[in-house]
Design an enzyme around this catalytic site. Structure first.
Site, mmCIF file in Angstrom:
data_model
loop_
_atom_site.group_PDB
_atom_site.id
_atom_site.type_symbol
_atom_site.label_atom_id
_atom_site.label_comp_id
_atom_site.label_asym_id
_atom_site.label_seq_id
_atom_site.Cartn_x
_atom_site.Cartn_y
_atom_site.Cartn_z
ATOM 1 N NE ARG A 34 -11.304 -0.310 10.215
ATOM 2 C CZ ARG A 34 -11.551 -0.619 11.493
ATOM 3 N NH1 ARG A 34 -11.276 0.245 12.444
ATOM 4 N NH2 ARG A 34 -12.085 -1.785 11.798
ATOM 5 C CG HIS A 40 -16.306 -1.607 17.078
ATOM 6 N ND1 HIS A 40 -16.430 -2.834 16.475
ATOM 7 C CD2 HIS A 40 -15.397 -1.782 18.070
ATOM 8 C CE1 HIS A 40 -15.633 -3.692 17.068
ATOM 9 N NE2 HIS A 40 -14.998 -3.098 18.041
ATOM 10 C CG ASP A 47 -12.495 -10.998 10.719
ATOM 11 O OD1 ASP A 47 -12.319 -12.181 11.094
ATOM 12 O OD2 ASP A 47 -13.275 -10.211 11.288
ATOM 13 C CD GLU A 62 -12.822 -7.711 7.095
ATOM 14 O OE1 GLU A 62 -13.983 -8.090 6.959
ATOM 15 O OE2 GLU A 62 -12.396 -7.128 8.117
ATOM 16 C CG LEU A 72 -2.057 -1.047 1.168
ATOM 17 C CD1 LEU A 72 -2.833 -1.044 2.484
ATOM 18 C CD2 LEU A 72 -3.007 -0.844 -0.012
#
Lengths: 200, 200, 200, 200
Positions: free
Chosen positions: A78, A156, A73, A140, A22
């Site tokens: 994220r 959450h 996961d 995930e 990334l």
């Protein structure tokens, strides 16, 4: 204990690898377009107790083999970005990596969850090179705008506090704020595009 | 050239030092309260050309001495947090550090700028220990929620594109989104407090 | 458990702070002299069991207060450099920092331990700024050349394997290699100074 | 200028990728064998001027295409380890990675250079996943013990100071210290093996 530690280590390595991938994509994009599609990245490994709880909830065998197969996961990434268009841009860049296998895509932006939750979820499989050879590991990836992320963190926290039975007034309020966030994200995106298309 | 590089190096060290201080505060807070007041931190050093431009704009001498004295945002830290209450909590924690001298506070949350901009700005002075002894360096700290940060990034991009003369429609739209963001932040905060105060 | 975790956290923060200070010194030195006195830095926190064992060995009370007072190497920093002259240069730079209090200096280079061990040991006290105010924390700093470090790592491994009673032949061999290392370090230093003083 | 910056960026990404791979191997090895074969890793990108100088010295065209083809050490990784046996262990682990192609191996440990230089050099090719697709990039990996590394750094400094014509006395002294280092490394290795094989 030691066996589980080793099992989870592989997932930690998968996160290191995804992080490097990334960063490369983001730095290259920044160089070419003078813009960062990725605002920032967070990673986490699921705690052994959470893995066990999830296996139990799904009536599955409590073993590493079963966890590796059914809990997708264990390693979570994220990716937070500014605009919802960035989400799909990042999705596309990930799909184009030919050593990454995209196993599943769930678009909770086009189809938000009943509680208002929005994000793009991918399950990918990436190769990790260990001392003994290559292993393919599932990760995930959740991609969302920072407004969606803010909402999701609050939801959450509330969900866990009330052990899944969120009081109705709070649930309604959450859903309303999710709608505001969606419309805000859209307005900011339009404003950005409008400004970009303007002649100076 | 070399003299300027050395001058800017001191500001880079100040950012390293502030970063370490913020990490310590955040980790300790996380340990005690199981909650991160700081979402993430970004730092930047002002480019030499921007320093020169700012000195010129202010009709000041183009020298390092003059820059060190009059340009207070050569070293910049941006702290992003979830709730506006976190902003003041972080402000307070910074004030309590007795080696940090808070020189100026500008509260653009209580009094947003005419264009809608919201943030808490501090100018602080911190000691940096160099090979030859201690030096006191000014750092600008901006504290804002992630929604405020999103807005500010977009506004900044638009402002620079239009070289400060933002078209009226876009300016109006920016101001409206700033108001939505302020009200969204407030709603999310209320929701959080409401959920916290609920008995389970 | 939680109390100990918090206790050790303060030492972790002290290591973060020392690390930042050393990086600043090294980067500034590199900028001015085009040379790194610090090759690399390693840090470690003493494991709770090792703290307990050391307190017991010294017949001291098994409490955090007692540990904080009597165990001076809970937080440990190891600085590796190329030449023995760098060791004293780093020592001096640390002493010049007026927020660092040097509590003890042991020069095992001028006076090696009977087994051949060489290093410069400092106990310093540095201020850590916590959410509730400042705290002064002790840190042990070991400074050595990379050859000394190599020897010390091997000696440490052997010492623990044999539970302090190292076989005589191995002990003798260790002492001989320590002497070779000392003379090698000196020869490399001379060679460096000779080359530096040569006209080109 | 911009084209070269982009060209070098790919090499920077290759270093990021190699770094991640080495960290994974080292952490896994540490977990299994409770021992780090890799002491530390340094990376560097060759400066554009050095690339140009090397192309000129070799009478090659001064272009990116030519640099990419003929200059194999634009991206350089240096792996430092404790014992010479680690060097070959790391070499083997790298060879076993099936996405890494080993293009060349030069063993200057079995066959030191005339000046005394010792290291294992690999040229490898690794895939880098860019926004536009995969690219294969060459990286030079040098593996050596910390004693070899110390010597090599000093020799390099001296070589550059005297512009390749090192005074004879200094050259002789360098060669002698290289021999001491080789014998020291061997003695330390033997001592380590001896201690390992001892019954406690």
């Amino acid at each position: 204990m030691r066996e589980w530690a080793r099992f989870l280590l592989t997932y930690k390595f998968a996160l290191d690898e995804v992080n490097t991938k990334l960063n490369i994509l983001n730095e290259e994009f920044q160089f070419i377009h003078d813009y960062n599609p990725i605002e920032h990245v967070k990673t986490r490994i699921k705690a052994p107790e959470s893995i066990a709880a999830k296996l139990k909830r799904k009536n599955l065998e409590l073993s590493m083999a079963s966890a590796g197969l059914h809990i997708r996961d264990i390693a979570g990434v994220r990716i937070i970005c500014s605009f919802s268009t960035d989400i799909y841009r990042i999705h596309e860049m990930i799909c184009r990596q030919d050593d990454v296998k995209v196993i599943e895509v769930k678009d909770y932006i086009k189809n938000p969850k009943p509680n208002g939750y929005q994000s793009l979820h991918l399950i990918v499989e990436i190769p990790i090179f260990l001392t003994s050879g290559v292993e393919r590991v599932m990760v995930e990836i959740q991609i969302r705008t920072s407004a969606m992320d803010f909402w999701a963190s609050l939801e959450h926290k509330i969900y866990y506090k009330f052990n899944a039975s969120v009081p109705e007034t709070i649930g309604r309020e959450l859903k309303e704020t999710a709608a505001i966030i969606a419309s805000l994200d859209e307005r900011m995106l339009k404003l950005n595009e409008e400004a970009k298309s303007c002649r100076v």
